[in-house]
Design a protein around this motif. Structure first.
Motif, mmCIF file in Angstrom:
data_model
loop_
_atom_site.group_PDB
_atom_site.id
_atom_site.type_symbol
_atom_site.label_atom_id
_atom_site.label_comp_id
_atom_site.label_asym_id
_atom_site.label_seq_id
_atom_site.Cartn_x
_atom_site.Cartn_y
_atom_site.Cartn_z
ATOM 1 N N GLU A 8 0.831 -1.204 0.000
ATOM 2 C CA GLU A 8 0.000 0.000 0.000
ATOM 3 C C GLU A 8 0.867 1.256 0.000
ATOM 4 O OE1 GLU A 8 -3.491 0.418 -0.753
ATOM 5 O OE2 GLU A 8 -3.964 -0.652 1.105
ATOM 6 N N LEU A 9 1.918 1.257 0.791
ATOM 7 C CA LEU A 9 2.824 2.400 0.838
ATOM 8 C C LEU A 9 3.545 2.602 -0.484
ATOM 9 C CD1 LEU A 9 4.548 2.288 4.353
ATOM 10 C CD2 LEU A 9 2.823 3.906 3.555
ATOM 11 N N ARG A 10 3.979 1.515 -1.099
ATOM 12 C CA ARG A 10 4.691 1.634 -2.378
ATOM 13 C C ARG A 10 3.765 2.191 -3.458
ATOM 14 N NH1 ARG A 10 6.151 -3.208 -4.373
ATOM 15 N NH2 ARG A 10 5.580 -4.542 -2.634
ATOM 16 N N VAL A 11 2.513 1.745 -3.457
ATOM 17 C CA VAL A 11 1.538 2.264 -4.421
ATOM 18 C C VAL A 11 1.294 3.748 -4.185
ATOM 19 C CG1 VAL A 11 -0.872 2.147 -5.165
ATOM 20 C CG2 VAL A 11 0.413 0.029 -4.792
ATOM 21 N N LEU A 12 1.104 4.122 -2.915
ATOM 22 C CA LEU A 12 0.877 5.524 -2.578
ATOM 23 C C LEU A 12 2.092 6.374 -2.955
ATOM 24 C CD1 LEU A 12 -0.777 7.771 -1.234
ATOM 25 C CD2 LEU A 12 0.219 7.072 0.973
ATOM 26 N N GLN A 13 3.284 5.863 -2.710
ATOM 27 C CA GLN A 13 4.498 6.588 -3.060
ATOM 28 C C GLN A 13 4.571 6.832 -4.563
ATOM 29 O OE1 GLN A 13 8.231 4.431 -2.729
ATOM 30 N NE2 GLN A 13 9.283 6.237 -1.918
ATOM 31 N N HIS A 14 4.269 5.810 -5.344
ATOM 32 C CA HIS A 14 4.338 5.927 -6.799
ATOM 33 C C HIS A 14 3.291 6.906 -7.317
ATOM 34 C CE1 HIS A 14 4.710 3.686 -10.920
ATOM 35 N NE2 HIS A 14 5.134 4.936 -10.965
ATOM 36 N N ALA A 279 -16.233 16.166 14.133
ATOM 37 C CA ALA A 279 -16.702 14.880 13.612
ATOM 38 C C ALA A 279 -15.530 13.995 13.206
ATOM 39 C CB ALA A 279 -17.628 15.100 12.418
ATOM 40 N N HIS A 280 -15.626 12.728 13.557
ATOM 41 C CA HIS A 280 -14.739 11.643 13.095
ATOM 42 C C HIS A 280 -13.327 11.667 13.671
ATOM 43 C CE1 HIS A 280 -17.539 9.760 10.312
ATOM 44 N NE2 HIS A 280 -17.867 10.965 9.882
ATOM 45 N N TYR A 281 -12.962 12.647 14.497
ATOM 46 C CA TYR A 281 -11.654 12.593 15.135
ATOM 47 C C TYR A 281 -11.542 11.306 15.957
ATOM 48 C CZ TYR A 281 -10.069 17.453 14.323
ATOM 49 O OH TYR A 281 -9.625 18.628 13.771
ATOM 50 N N GLY A 282 -10.365 10.697 15.950
ATOM 51 C CA GLY A 282 -10.173 9.483 16.725
ATOM 52 C C GLY A 282 -8.810 8.885 16.502
ATOM 53 N N SER A 283 -8.622 7.666 16.945
ATOM 54 C CA SER A 283 -7.308 7.015 16.893
ATOM 55 C C SER A 283 -6.813 6.805 15.480
ATOM 56 C CB SER A 283 -7.347 5.681 17.643
ATOM 57 O OG SER A 283 -8.256 4.795 17.015
ATOM 58 N N CYS A 284 -7.714 6.747 14.500
ATOM 59 C CA CYS A 284 -7.327 6.569 13.099
ATOM 60 C C CYS A 284 -7.773 7.742 12.237
ATOM 61 C CB CYS A 284 -7.889 5.268 12.541
ATOM 62 S SG CYS A 284 -7.067 3.798 13.163
ATOM 63 N N CYS A 285 -8.011 8.885 12.875
ATOM 64 C CA CYS A 285 -8.381 10.087 12.118
ATOM 65 C C CYS A 285 -7.777 11.297 12.822
ATOM 66 C CB CYS A 285 -9.894 10.210 12.004
ATOM 67 S SG CYS A 285 -10.427 11.451 10.796
ATOM 68 N N THR A 344 -3.856 4.453 10.368
ATOM 69 C CA THR A 344 -4.513 5.697 9.969
ATOM 70 C C THR A 344 -4.495 5.847 8.450
ATOM 71 O OG1 THR A 344 -3.838 6.690 12.064
ATOM 72 C CG2 THR A 344 -4.565 8.186 10.336
ATOM 73 N N VAL A 345 -3.373 5.529 7.828
ATOM 74 C CA VAL A 345 -3.293 5.559 6.365
ATOM 75 C C VAL A 345 -4.303 4.578 5.769
ATOM 76 C CG1 VAL A 345 -1.819 5.062 4.373
ATOM 77 C CG2 VAL A 345 -0.895 6.328 6.329
ATOM 78 N N ASP A 346 -4.395 3.415 6.343
ATOM 79 C CA ASP A 346 -5.369 2.414 5.891
ATOM 80 C C ASP A 346 -6.795 2.973 5.983
ATOM 81 O OD1 ASP A 346 -5.854 -0.615 5.289
ATOM 82 O OD2 ASP A 346 -7.226 -0.143 6.945
ATOM 83 N N HIS A 347 -7.089 3.663 7.082
ATOM 84 C CA HIS A 347 -8.416 4.265 7.267
ATOM 85 C C HIS A 347 -8.676 5.319 6.190
ATOM 86 C CE1 HIS A 347 -11.894 5.864 9.463
ATOM 87 N NE2 HIS A 347 -11.373 7.072 9.299
ATOM 88 N N PHE A 348 -7.686 6.150 5.907
ATOM 89 C CA PHE A 348 -7.865 7.194 4.899
ATOM 90 C C PHE A 348 -8.101 6.601 3.506
ATOM 91 C CE2 PHE A 348 -5.052 10.338 7.481
ATOM 92 C CZ PHE A 348 -6.139 10.674 8.276
ATOM 93 N N ILE A 349 -7.434 5.500 3.223
ATOM 94 C CA ILE A 349 -7.566 4.890 1.894
ATOM 95 C C ILE A 349 -8.888 4.142 1.755
ATOM 96 C CG2 ILE A 349 -6.640 3.111 0.340
ATOM 97 C CD1 ILE A 349 -3.835 3.844 1.368
ATOM 98 N N HIS A 350 -9.216 3.303 2.741
ATOM 99 C CA HIS A 350 -10.323 2.368 2.566
ATOM 100 C C HIS A 350 -11.647 2.834 3.158
ATOM 101 C CE1 HIS A 350 -7.649 -0.610 0.858
ATOM 102 N NE2 HIS A 350 -6.802 -0.381 1.845
#
Length: 439
Positions: A8-14, A279-285, A344-350
């Protein structure tokens, strides 16, 4: 389908890297500040591109020949562009205007000659100097131009008769009254200024800067305070601060890397506590920094009057905070705290789907509290990508995965000289010094 974190990181980097390929001027290689039509170039974004091109070559995102062509175009432009007191020049005393016209390369918007943005430009040039090490005419020219640009910057002039460094200068009014004081991204500026072989900052300048630091306890964590998260990241793009300390950090018994780790956890804890009820603030936001926003406007939402800002230096825990989250600044903390960044990155993507139909990875920011006409449960999303956001994603993912940029820059004599003059000792810096003495 959810990909493994590393993939996922490599895809995001590219995806993010593509910004520097497609938002570059074909005339002079300058990089657009953001994707809004008609917007000028940013010299800081251009410096980040110069640092990203070697990563692009190493990751097979672009060919070495393409990287050489783009790098030379940029370096030749800055070396030959007009330096002087004329209001439409490109720079003065080896420094450059913050924003430049994408076509002409001349000053845009009556902006200032910026000491910090020039720092990022020159750091990118020095990255190119390290990477392009082959014995060809073009790569020799890259090295010569990068070194010449760095040596031309008059850091002593930028002090304007004081100990610390001025934010910048305008031909109409002279120096800006603000100085680089208080901990922030200027750590790189002082190290590079100290390392100059031509117009070096005095060691007293660094001591004067450190004397303005604020050590605080926020969210139950003690750290060297700076509110916007990006201030804890940008210097770390080029310098590996793990295990090396200046006098200030020796007294605190940590290093700047650990300090940035703590700042990252402060951000997450603040979002979990969510004192203003956004709204939506939390451990993954989480992820509050200088960023684009949905304002300026004041709205009453669920009985609460909210003031929303546009592009401002948001920070934690003292604000300003209007509910705007910047995903890029979370990614740029991945070397410091991967255990909270990756979920958190996973949350933002999915979940938030911030990459959906975007050409360059994440958009700049979003605000779940701000009512959006699209009806998205995650509210307002910035329509733009910014070069200053894209670069840290590309480069800090690389530092997390391989440490490659850190490894390259450890061999830059100007950075290591600047670190030593600032009083840094320990770790790789001492090991390198011992190798130099015995080699």
């Amino acid at each position: 389908m959810k990909l493994p974190d590393d993939v996922e990181l490599r895809v995001l980097q590219h995806e993010t890297f593509r910004y520097f390929l497609h938002e570059a001027s074909p005339v002079n290689g300058l990089i657009a500040d953001k994707t809004e039509p008609g917007w000028p170039a940013s010299i800081a974004a251009t410096g980040l591109a110069l640092a990203a091109y070697p990563i692009g070559v190493d990751r097979s995102f672009m060919s070495r020949d393409d990287a050489i062509e783009r790098t030379l175009k940029v370096l030749r432009f800055f070396w030959t562009s007009p330096q002087g007191t004329e209001p439409d020049a490109t720079g003065y005393r080896g420094f450059f205007y913050h924003f430049l016209d994408m076509q002409t390369g001349r000053r845009a918007w009556d902006c200032e000659v910026s000491t910090i943005d020039t720092t990022f430009l020159l750091a990118g040039a020095l990255t190119a100097r390290i990477f392009f090490d082959r014995d060809t005419d073009e790569e020799q020219e890259i090295r010569a131009l990068a070194e010449a640009l760095y040596k031309r910057a008059d850091w002593q002039w930028a002090q304007n008769g004081g100990e610390t460094v001025s934010h910048g200068w305008r031909p109409e009014t002279g120096f800006i009254p603000y100085r680089w004081e208080g901990y922030d991204e200027a750590l790189l500026l002082y190290v590079m200024g100290l390392g100059s072989p031509t117009f070096p900052l005095p060691q007293s300048s660094y001591a004067a800067w450190c004397s303005t630091y604020e050590w605080k306890e926020c969210q139950g964590i003690e750290f060297l305070y700076a509110g916007p998260l990006f201030t804890h990241q940008l210097s770390h793009i080029w310098i590996d601060f793990r295990g090396i300390q200046d006098d200030y950090m020796r007294e605190k018994d940590i290093d700047y890397f650990e300090n940035s780790r703590r700042a990252t956890f402060v951000q997450q804890r603040y979002a979990i506590d969510n004192p203003l009820g956004f709204a939506h603030y939390g451990s993954c936001c989480w992820g509050i920094t200088a960023s684009d926003g949905p304002g300026p406007v004041t709205l009453k939402i669920d009985g609460i009057t909210r003031e929303f800002q546009d592009y401002v230096g948001r920070g934690v825990p003292y604000g300003p905070d209007d509910g705007t989250i910047a995903p890029w600044v979370v990614v740029a903390s991945v070397p410091f705290a991967p255990e909270i960044v990756l979920p958190t990155v996973d949350h933002f993507i999915h979940e938030v789907k911030l990459k959906s139909q975007n050409p360059y990875g994440f958009k700049a920011s979003f605000n779940p509290t701000f009512p959006d006409k699209s009806g998205s449960p995650y509210g307002w999303i910035s329509p733009w990508h910014y070069g200053l956001n894209q670069g840290p994603i590309v480069l800090m993912i690389e530092n997390y995965r391989t440490g490659l940029l850190w490894e390259w820059m450890r061999s830059c004599p100007y950075l290591t000289a600047g670190l030593r003059r600032a009083g840094f000792r320990g770790g790789w810096l001492d090991e390198q010094h011992e190798d130099d003495r015995t080699g």
